[in-house]
Design an enzyme around this catalytic site. Structure first.
Site, short mmCIF file in Angstrom:
data_model
loop_
_atom_site.label_atom_id
_atom_site.label_comp_id
_atom_site.label_asym_id
_atom_site.label_seq_id
_atom_site.Cartn_x
_atom_site.Cartn_y
_atom_site.Cartn_z
N ILE A 586 10.85 15.46 -2.53
CA ILE A 586 12.30 15.48 -2.40
C ILE A 586 12.79 14.05 -2.23
O ILE A 586 12.39 13.34 -1.30
CB ILE A 586 12.74 16.36 -1.21
CG1 ILE A 586 12.27 17.80 -1.44
CG2 ILE A 586 14.23 16.30 -1.02
CD1 ILE A 586 12.80 18.45 -2.71
N ASN A 588 16.05 12.83 -1.91
CA ASN A 588 17.15 12.62 -0.97
C ASN A 588 17.40 13.95 -0.27
O ASN A 588 17.87 14.91 -0.89
CB ASN A 588 18.42 12.15 -1.68
CG ASN A 588 19.56 11.83 -0.73
OD1 ASN A 588 19.87 12.61 0.17
ND2 ASN A 588 20.21 10.70 -0.94
N GLN A 595 22.24 20.67 -3.28
CA GLN A 595 21.99 21.33 -4.57
C GLN A 595 21.35 22.70 -4.38
O GLN A 595 21.70 23.66 -5.06
CB GLN A 595 21.11 20.45 -5.45
CG GLN A 595 21.84 19.22 -5.97
CD GLN A 595 21.09 18.55 -7.11
OE1 GLN A 595 20.91 19.13 -8.18
NE2 GLN A 595 20.63 17.33 -6.87
N GLU A 662 18.77 23.78 -10.38
CA GLU A 662 19.02 25.16 -10.81
C GLU A 662 18.15 26.20 -10.11
O GLU A 662 18.50 27.38 -10.11
CB GLU A 662 18.83 25.26 -12.33
CG GLU A 662 19.91 24.51 -13.08
CD GLU A 662 19.59 24.30 -14.55
OE1 GLU A 662 20.14 25.02 -15.39
OE2 GLU A 662 18.77 23.40 -14.85
#
Length: 699
Positions: A586, A588, A595, A662
């Protein structure tokens, strides 16, 4: 006084454009106001099939401020575009309701809109067909589904395995059309100057738009500049070139003035793509221990008569669970409807709803915990290809999520928990999304004053691309991200792929990391002051991204939901929603969590509020604005949590990252649907789960 340590990838750095957006200083495509700018208003077709026989513009031209009306009779001629939907105002054919048939250009948007209302258009109507059914006589098997996937894949003997399985599920799931509806409507401002075309476009990739415009107008791409500096959401609808840029450029060419065009919200559903409705039959066979013996996932969907687009909804079933026998396939019919396109995890979002609902039904039939069922069917390699996974963190996500959610404390019996008028239930679903990456270029520059600049034609559609690219560059350069300026969003910058398929950061970041690492080496080897022009390095990941990986690369996740169903009204509320993800490194923590949770909110909409049918008489979508097409609001999202597991995957890119934009949506709708079943004891197989559809099962 303390000195702030460098914030390398992973740190929760605040998005650097955040203040610009909340103070209104960020400029979007429709915010550009060049001198002498005119305004265009599109006029959509009011029939579903046929042709335009006459456009009577006398009354429209009499409106004060109206300059001209473009139709297929007088609009500039285009060459054959790279996408048939861009061939606007080129002939009299009407392939679907809402197709632009005229363009009114005026001194103000109000005058253009008023003029459009005064146009009198006559049509010759043809019979139309806009209704998808599982036995439609026009159904055919395409060669490919979206993404280049084979339409059909088979392993073993599914029918024989199903017939011999002691436990079977055979269920059909339905979804209406879904619409992207980004906050910023599709807009463009076009200017011609000395043979050069400049377009400010609301797009997920300005390089793609420039290529489309170059082909349509027969121009060298070097004579076109496309800028997409700030984009207010896209969700796939701005991933391919849309008509607003072409129409604005045509109008500017015709009038000799800059022209601004913004599609009104009510027209978006029919001109910028949508998720096609699907009818999905899933059949599962298992032994008494819950081990899958057969998986069959058959999808029926629709496309338009303009072009073929097939939602790849059966493809996720090729990835998820081990089974010696499998058949996944797609059939499609071309109807008189707008062209479907990418929307929020195309294929995965719709396909995993059906597959994960069927897995829940299988768990019920077996009397087995749904988490345990999924764990028992973990594959050693990717089922469809046989390739080893670069990493597969699904089991870890399921176990971690179950512990965080308190899953094993629940009463597994359906309709067993009630609080007053509310029926309470919990559900789980898995998620997957492929790791995609494309060729990108980038440059890194060190100036004599110590400033550092990264340049790459990335697009920030609200995900924080500027921030994370600065972190990637800072990591390679050994400095603080605040010291790195990032230039994005223009074709004047090094070419880069669009923001789509959760591939943006992986693609752009690879090139940025490569350029920044090269710059760091150059700086380390340099002695004395830098030259006046500074030092610049460039990078191109063509070779790296062209190499086919021997690994199957996917992100995975697990979604857990608690729902409350009103026994009197049928209303469904999501009380808790938890997502745990395995998505590589990851980069950030702050923007990643945003997100993930944003995707889950979209999943709530998919499950409970979003859906849009087509009127069979008129051929138009029935929900054309945000008053009738309901997206979740803050009151719908009480308790949403996103977590991730540490995943060290060495087979991805220099950052070790996977796409995260997504996967948050993929399993959410199924988890909510499974929770509603647990709450009520009723299995509903059609989305969205609105009160009118739920209530009959409670009476």
């Amino acid at each position: 006084m303390t000195t702030q340590a460098p914030q390398f990838p992973g740190a929760p750095v605040v998005r650097r454009e955040a203040r610009d957006k909340v103070t209104g200083t960020a400029r979007y495509a429709a915010d550009r106001a060049p001198a002498g700018c005119l305004y265009a208003w599109t006029v959509p077709a009011t029939i579903a099939a046929g042709r335009v026989t006459a456009v009577r513009a006398v009354d429209a031209l009499a409106v004060p401020g109206v300059h001209c009306v473009l139709t297929h009779d007088n609009a500039p001629r285009l060459q054959e575009p790279d996408d048939p939907i861009l061939a606007v105002l080129q002939d009299d054919r009407v392939p679907h309701h809402g197709m632009p048939v005229a363009l009114v250009i005026a001194d103000s948007p109000e005058a253009a809109r008023t003029g459009a209302g005064e146009l009198h258009i006559e049509y010759e109507r043809d019979p139309h067909d806009v209704t998808l059914t599982e036995d439609h006589p026009g159904l055919y098997t395409p060669e490919e589904a979206n993404g280049g996937f084979p339409a059909v894949r088979s392993r073993g003997d599914v029918e024989r395995a199903l017939a011999g399985s002691p436990v079977q599920v055979d269920a059909t799931y339905r979804m209406d059309a879904l619409h992207n509806h980004p906050m910023e409507p599709h807009a463009a401002t076009a200017v011609w100057a000395e043979g050069h075309l400049t377009v400010h476009d609301s797009s997920q990739g300005s390089d793609k738009v420039r290529g489309s415009l170059a082909q349509a107008f027969g121009l060298d791409p070097e004579r076109i500049t496309v800028v997409s500096e700030h984009v207010g959401g896209g969700f796939g609808s701005k991933g391919t070139t849309r008509p607003q840029g072409v129409l604005a450029a045509m109008a500017a060419q015709y009038t000799g003035h800059p022209v601004k065009l913004a599609f009104p919200r009510a027209q978006l559903a029919e001109v910028v793509g949508h998720r096609a409705p699907t009818i999905q039959r899933v059949r599962l066979g298992a032994d008494l221990d819950g081990v899958l013996t057969a998986v069959s996932h058959e999808v029926v969907t629709q496309t338009s008569t303009v072009k073929e687009f097939v939602e790849q909804a059966a493809v996720p079933a090729r990835v998820m669970y081990a089974s010696p026998n499998s058949r996944t396939g797609h059939r499609v019919v071309a109807l008189d409807v707008p062209s479907p396109s990418w929307m929020r995890a195309p294929g995965e979002a719709s396909g995993m709803y059906a597959l994960e609902s069927a897995m829940d039904e299988l768990a019920s039939a077996l009397g087995l915990d749904p988490v345990e069922l999924r764990l028992r069917n973990e594959p050693a390699t990717e089922p469809d290809s046989g390739r080893p996974f670069s990493s597969r963190g699904l089991a870890a996500c399921l176990r971690d999520g179950a512990a965080r959610f308190g899953w094993h404390d629940r009463d597994p019996r359906p309709a067993a928990r009630q609080e007053g008028r509310w029926l309470i239930g919990t559900g789980v679903a898995s998620a997957t999304y492929p790791v995609l990456v494309s060729r990108s270029t980038a440059s890194a520059h060190a100036a004599p004053d110590g400033s550092l600049t990264i340049r790459v034609n990335a697009t920030d559609i609200g995900t924080g691309a500027r921030t994370v690219l600065a972190q990637i560059a800072a990591d390679a350069l050994g400095t603080d991200p605040a010291a790195v300026h990032v230039g994005i969003g223009s074709t004047e910058l090094p070419t880069a792929p669009l923001a789509g398929g959760s591939s943006g950061t992986a693609s752009w970041g690879w090139a940025v990391h490569k350029a920044a690492a090269d710059l760091a080496a150059r700086l380390a080897a340099h002695s004395g002051p830098l030259p006046a022009e500074g030092i610049t390095t460039t990078a191109d990941t063509e070779q790296e991204t062209a190499e086919e990986s021997p690994y199957a690369r996917h992100a995975f996740g697990a979604h857990f939901a608690e729902t409350a169903v009103d026994a009197v009204t049928g209303e469904v509320r999501v009380r808790r929603l938890l997502g745990v993800y395995a998505a590589g490194r990851i980069l950030n923590a702050r923007t990643a969590r945003s997100q993930f949770t944003g995707g889950m909110v979209m999943g709530i909409g998919m499950a409970l509020t979003e859906g849009c049918g087509i009127d069979p008489v008129f051929g138009d979508f029935t929900a054309k604005d945000l008053a009738s097409y309901h997206v979740p609001v803050c009151a719908d999202t009480a308790d949403i949590q996103a977590h991730w597991i540490e995943e060290d995957d060495r087979h991805l890119n220099p950052m070790g990252s996977k796409g995260i934009g997504e996967i948050g949506i993929v399993g959410t709708a199924a988890a909510i649907g499974n929770a509603v079943r647990h709450a009520t004891g009723a299995r509903l197989r059609e989305l969205p789960l609105t009160p009118d559809t739920v209530l009959p099962y409670l009476l």
